[in-house]
Design a protein around this motif. Structure first.
Motif, PDB file in Angstrom:
ATOM      1  N   THR A 121      23.756 -12.384 -12.738  1.00  0.00           N
ATOM      2  CA  THR A 121      24.865 -11.625 -12.180  1.00  0.00           C
ATOM      3  C   THR A 121      24.637 -10.120 -12.262  1.00  0.00           C
ATOM      4  N   GLY A 122      23.922  -9.647 -13.302  1.00  0.00           N
ATOM      5  CA  GLY A 122      23.654  -8.219 -13.424  1.00  0.00           C
ATOM      6  C   GLY A 122      22.808  -7.706 -12.277  1.00  0.00           C
ATOM      7  N   ALA A 123      21.714  -8.414 -11.976  1.00  0.00           N
ATOM      8  CA  ALA A 123      20.843  -8.017 -10.876  1.00  0.00           C
ATOM      9  C   ALA A 123      21.568  -8.140  -9.541  1.00  0.00           C
ATOM     10  N   LEU A 124      22.369  -9.186  -9.390  1.00  0.00           N
ATOM     11  CA  LEU A 124      23.121  -9.358  -8.148  1.00  0.00           C
ATOM     12  C   LEU A 124      24.135  -8.234  -7.971  1.00  0.00           C
ATOM     13  N   ALA A 125      24.815  -7.877  -9.052  1.00  0.00           N
ATOM     14  CA  ALA A 125      25.794  -6.789  -8.972  1.00  0.00           C
ATOM     15  C   ALA A 125      25.124  -5.474  -8.578  1.00  0.00           C
ATOM     16  N   GLY A 126      23.938  -5.202  -9.124  1.00  0.00           N
ATOM     17  CA  GLY A 126      23.223  -3.986  -8.759  1.00  0.00           C
ATOM     18  C   GLY A 126      22.856  -3.974  -7.283  1.00  0.00           C
ATOM     19  N   ALA A 127      22.389  -5.119  -6.773  1.00  0.00           N
ATOM     20  CA  ALA A 127      22.024  -5.197  -5.358  1.00  0.00           C
ATOM     21  C   ALA A 127      23.256  -5.048  -4.460  1.00  0.00           C
ATOM     22  N   VAL A 128      24.351  -5.711  -4.849  1.00  0.00           N
ATOM     23  CA  VAL A 128      25.591  -5.609  -4.073  1.00  0.00           C
ATOM     24  C   VAL A 128      26.104  -4.173  -4.070  1.00  0.00           C
ATOM     25  N   LEU A 129      25.976  -3.500  -5.207  1.00  0.00           N
ATOM     26  CA  LEU A 129      26.420  -2.110  -5.307  1.00  0.00           C
ATOM     27  C   LEU A 129      25.639  -1.209  -4.340  1.00  0.00           C
ATOM     28  N   ILE A 130      24.308  -1.332  -4.341  1.00  0.00           N
ATOM     29  CA  ILE A 130      23.476  -0.495  -3.461  1.00  0.00           C
ATOM     30  C   ILE A 130      23.749  -0.822  -1.998  1.00  0.00           C
ATOM     31  N   ALA A 131      23.829  -2.110  -1.685  1.00  0.00           N
ATOM     32  CA  ALA A 131      24.111  -2.495  -0.298  1.00  0.00           C
ATOM     33  C   ALA A 131      25.445  -1.936   0.172  1.00  0.00           C
ATOM     34  N   SER A 132      26.449  -1.957  -0.700  1.00  0.00           N
ATOM     35  CA  SER A 132      27.771  -1.462  -0.328  1.00  0.00           C
ATOM     36  C   SER A 132      27.786   0.055  -0.195  1.00  0.00           C
ATOM     37  N   VAL A 133      27.050   0.741  -1.049  1.00  0.00           N
ATOM     38  CA  VAL A 133      26.953   2.198  -0.943  1.00  0.00           C
ATOM     39  C   VAL A 133      26.372   2.593   0.415  1.00  0.00           C
ATOM     40  N   ALA A 134      25.384   1.813   0.880  1.00  0.00           N
ATOM     41  CA  ALA A 134      24.735   2.123   2.164  1.00  0.00           C
ATOM     42  C   ALA A 134      25.493   1.583   3.369  1.00  0.00           C
ATOM     43  N   THR A 135      26.509   0.746   3.122  1.00  0.00           N
ATOM     44  CA  THR A 135      27.243   0.127   4.226  1.00  0.00           C
ATOM     45  C   THR A 135      28.408   1.017   4.655  1.00  0.00           C
ATOM     46  N   VAL A 136      28.114   2.241   5.021  1.00  0.00           N
ATOM     47  CA  VAL A 136      29.163   3.177   5.442  1.00  0.00           C
ATOM     48  C   VAL A 136      28.998   3.564   6.918  1.00  0.00           C
ATOM     49  N   VAL A 137      28.141   2.846   7.597  1.00  0.00           N
ATOM     50  CA  VAL A 137      27.856   3.168   8.998  1.00  0.00           C
ATOM     51  C   VAL A 137      29.124   3.218   9.859  1.00  0.00           C
ATOM     52  N   PRO A 138      30.067   2.250   9.730  1.00  0.00           N
ATOM     53  CA  PRO A 138      31.267   2.327  10.592  1.00  0.00           C
ATOM     54  C   PRO A 138      32.019   3.643  10.449  1.00  0.00           C
ATOM     55  N   GLN A 139      32.094   4.168   9.239  1.00  0.00           N
ATOM     56  CA  GLN A 139      32.875   5.382   9.042  1.00  0.00           C
ATOM     57  C   GLN A 139      32.120   6.645   9.452  1.00  0.00           C
ATOM     58  N   LEU A 140      30.846   6.519   9.753  1.00  0.00           N
ATOM     59  CA  LEU A 140      30.126   7.612  10.402  1.00  0.00           C
ATOM     60  C   LEU A 140      30.389   7.619  11.901  1.00  0.00           C
ATOM     61  N   LEU A 141      30.751   6.448  12.432  1.00  0.00           N
ATOM     62  CA  LEU A 141      30.881   6.289  13.869  1.00  0.00           C
ATOM     63  C   LEU A 141      32.312   6.423  14.380  1.00  0.00           C
ATOM     64  N   VAL A 142      33.304   6.055  13.551  1.00  0.00           N
ATOM     65  CA  VAL A 142      34.692   6.121  14.005  1.00  0.00           C
ATOM     66  C   VAL A 142      35.099   7.534  14.423  1.00  0.00           C
ATOM     67  N   PRO A 143      34.769   8.591  13.657  1.00  0.00           N
ATOM     68  CA  PRO A 143      35.126   9.940  14.127  1.00  0.00           C
ATOM     69  C   PRO A 143      34.502  10.276  15.481  1.00  0.00           C
ATOM     70  N   LEU A 144      33.282   9.794  15.724  1.00  0.00           N
ATOM     71  CA  LEU A 144      32.627  10.050  17.003  1.00  0.00           C
ATOM     72  C   LEU A 144      33.369   9.351  18.133  1.00  0.00           C
ATOM     73  N   VAL A 145      33.802   8.112  17.887  1.00  0.00           N
ATOM     74  CA  VAL A 145      34.556   7.372  18.897  1.00  0.00           C
ATOM     75  C   VAL A 145      35.867   8.094  19.221  1.00  0.00           C
ATOM     76  N   ALA A 146      36.575   8.532  18.169  1.00  0.00           N
ATOM     77  CA  ALA A 146      37.844   9.230  18.391  1.00  0.00           C
ATOM     78  C   ALA A 146      37.633  10.554  19.121  1.00  0.00           C
ATOM     79  N   GLU A 147      36.550  11.238  18.785  1.00  0.00           N
ATOM     80  CA  GLU A 147      36.254  12.527  19.410  1.00  0.00           C
ATOM     81  C   GLU A 147      35.995  12.384  20.902  1.00  0.00           C
ATOM     82  N   ARG A 148      35.344  11.292  21.305  1.00  0.00           N
ATOM     83  CA  ARG A 148      34.927  11.126  22.688  1.00  0.00           C
ATOM     84  C   ARG A 148      35.979  10.422  23.545  1.00  0.00           C
ATOM     85  N   ALA A 149      37.026   9.866  22.895  1.00  0.00           N
ATOM     86  CA  ALA A 149      38.034   9.110  23.642  1.00  0.00           C
ATOM     87  C   ALA A 149      39.021  10.047  24.335  1.00  0.00           C
ATOM     88  N   PRO A 150      39.540   9.652  25.513  1.00  0.00           N
ATOM     89  CA  PRO A 150      40.619  10.426  26.140  1.00  0.00           C
ATOM     90  C   PRO A 150      41.828  10.464  25.207  1.00  0.00           C
TER      91      PRO A 150
END
Length: 412
Positions: A121-150
């Motif tokens: 569980t320790g190794a799994l928790a570390g991997a899940v933590l890193i994966a989640s830290v890097a899983t921020v792609v949607p929130q990099l894109l939402v401001p762009l979508v809002a900016e470009r929308a009418p």
């Protein structure tokens, strides 16, 4: 929509790669793929945050533990996501998003593969933590979508991305449970890694080409978070209310597998695959998102958030009754997802349009939501262990009450 503050960066777009095709010119294939691909990428990456939740019984069995003893893995994922948002999401105002999206997608994929190979569980928790830290792609894109929308369709464009996000949450529970039951939880992690890498790189390809010239520190957006929230009462209110709403949903949804697969007084004795199918009720969120976007554009965010909180308040006693009555549990699942997505569309649209630094404001908003969700999930596991399903419902009800009461008096 107000443009980002010039202090962190200045942006120059290559003219022929812009998605805004000149009048009379047919949009390119890249332009047509822009919003659909962002929505699909959001679904895949959002699923990573909730990947472990439906697999907790299988993970516990593999490591010789109990599901309630490994429930904290769900909180690790949410805390990791909140940390990643703090450091990476504000960079949307100051760095090349194409490169950042590609790099983060590959890091998340590598971490998921490492999680699949974890021996404890320790190794799994570390991997899940890193994966989640890097899983921020949607929130990099939402401001762009809002900016470009009418302007008159901005909430509906944001809602399309949010619909993708919640579709990913449902897929994590349904497909994760089915595939995990058939092939083991490690195969689920490997499959998620492949999809994350493929969709992340494809999305990076369709993003506009930007040449950003930073004129301040790399983490200037992070340093500016407190002042941005302090200067905008609307943003502060959106942050607190979504933290309450998301915390209530998270406490219930991350603990649901414990109720459905448990035996005795607090459990239905289902298999992991059958429990995963219960996640299909979450499709209500994908259906509600476009409707919520239209309502926000027409009536404003405040009315939609009030209605969402009312729905969530009705769902909590239904969840409590659902500990014994399956029909009540099904109805509660539909209501809480409808409430969460309506609140999210309204609050996030408000967060994206209330300041001149949308990426930084969006970071504050999403971090607040996920911090509330992570804390509620962390309390829900022990609550289930001590007081059963009623304890989980009490945590959810308390989070809703705190989220609304803290914003009932206008902040000056």
């Amino acid at each position: 929509m107000p443009s980002p503050s010039p202090s962190p960066s200045a942006v120059t777009r290559l003219p022929r790669d812009s998605h805004d095709a000149p009048a009379g010119e047919r949009p390119s294939a890249r332009s047509r793929l822009f919003l659909p691909l962002i929505a699909v990428c959001t679904a895949v990456t959002a699923a990573n945050i909730y990947l472990a939740a439906p697999l907790l019984p299988l993970i516990a069995d593999d490591f010789g533990s109990t599901p309630s003893a490994v429930a904290w893995l769900a909180s690790v994922a949410q805390l990791g996501y909140a940390a990643g948002l703090l450091f990476f999401a504000p960079l949307g105002d100051s760095v090349n998003r194409r490169r950042l999206v590609a790099v983060l997608s590959l890091v998340a994929a590598a971490a998921l593969v490492a999680g699949a190979a974890a021996a404890g569980t320790g190794a799994l928790a570390g991997a899940v933590l890193i994966a989640s830290v890097a899983t921020v792609v949607p929130q990099l894109l939402v401001p762009l979508v809002a900016e470009r929308a009418p302007a008159d369709r901005r909430a509906r464009h944001v809602a399309a991305v949010i619909a993708g996000l919640f579709t990913g949450v449902v897929a994590a529970r349904v497909l994760g449970g089915l595939i995990g039951q058939a092939f083991g939880w490690r195969v689920v992690f490997v499959g998620a890694a492949v999809l994350t890498a493929a969709l992340g790189l494809a999305t990076a390809f369709v993003l506009p080409v930007e040449r950003r010239r930073r004129s301040g520190p790399l983490l200037a957006g992070l340093a500016a978070l407190p002042s941005v929230v302090r200067r905008s009462p609307d943003l502060w209110r959106a942050c607190v209310r979504q933290a309450g709403m998301y915390g209530a949903w998270s406490a219930l949804w991350t603990s649901l597998a414990l109720l459905l697969t448990g035996h005795g007084g607090d459990g239905y004795g289902m298999s992991t695959a059958a429990a995963g199918l219960f996640g299909l009720f979450g499709l209500a969120s994908s259906a509600v998102a476009p409707l919520a976007g239209g309502l926000v554009d027409r009536f404003g965010a405040a009315k939609v958030v009030r209605s969402a909180y009312l729905l969530a308040a009705v769902s909590v006693p239904l969840f409590w009754l659902g500990g014994q009555v399956m029909a009540a549990l099904c109805a509660a699942a539909v209501l809480v997802h409808a409430a969460l997505v309506a609140s999210h569309v309204a609050n996030q649209t408000l967060a994206l349009t209330t300041t001149s630094t949308p990426a930084t404001a969006n970071t504050a908003y999403v971090v607040a939501g996920f911090a509330g969700g992570a804390l509620a999930s962390a309390l829900a596991g022990p609550a289930f262990g001590h007081w059963g399903w009623a304890g989980v419902c009490a945590v959810a009800g308390a989070w809703l009450l705190l989220g609304w009461a803290a914003t009932a008096v206008p902040k000056r």
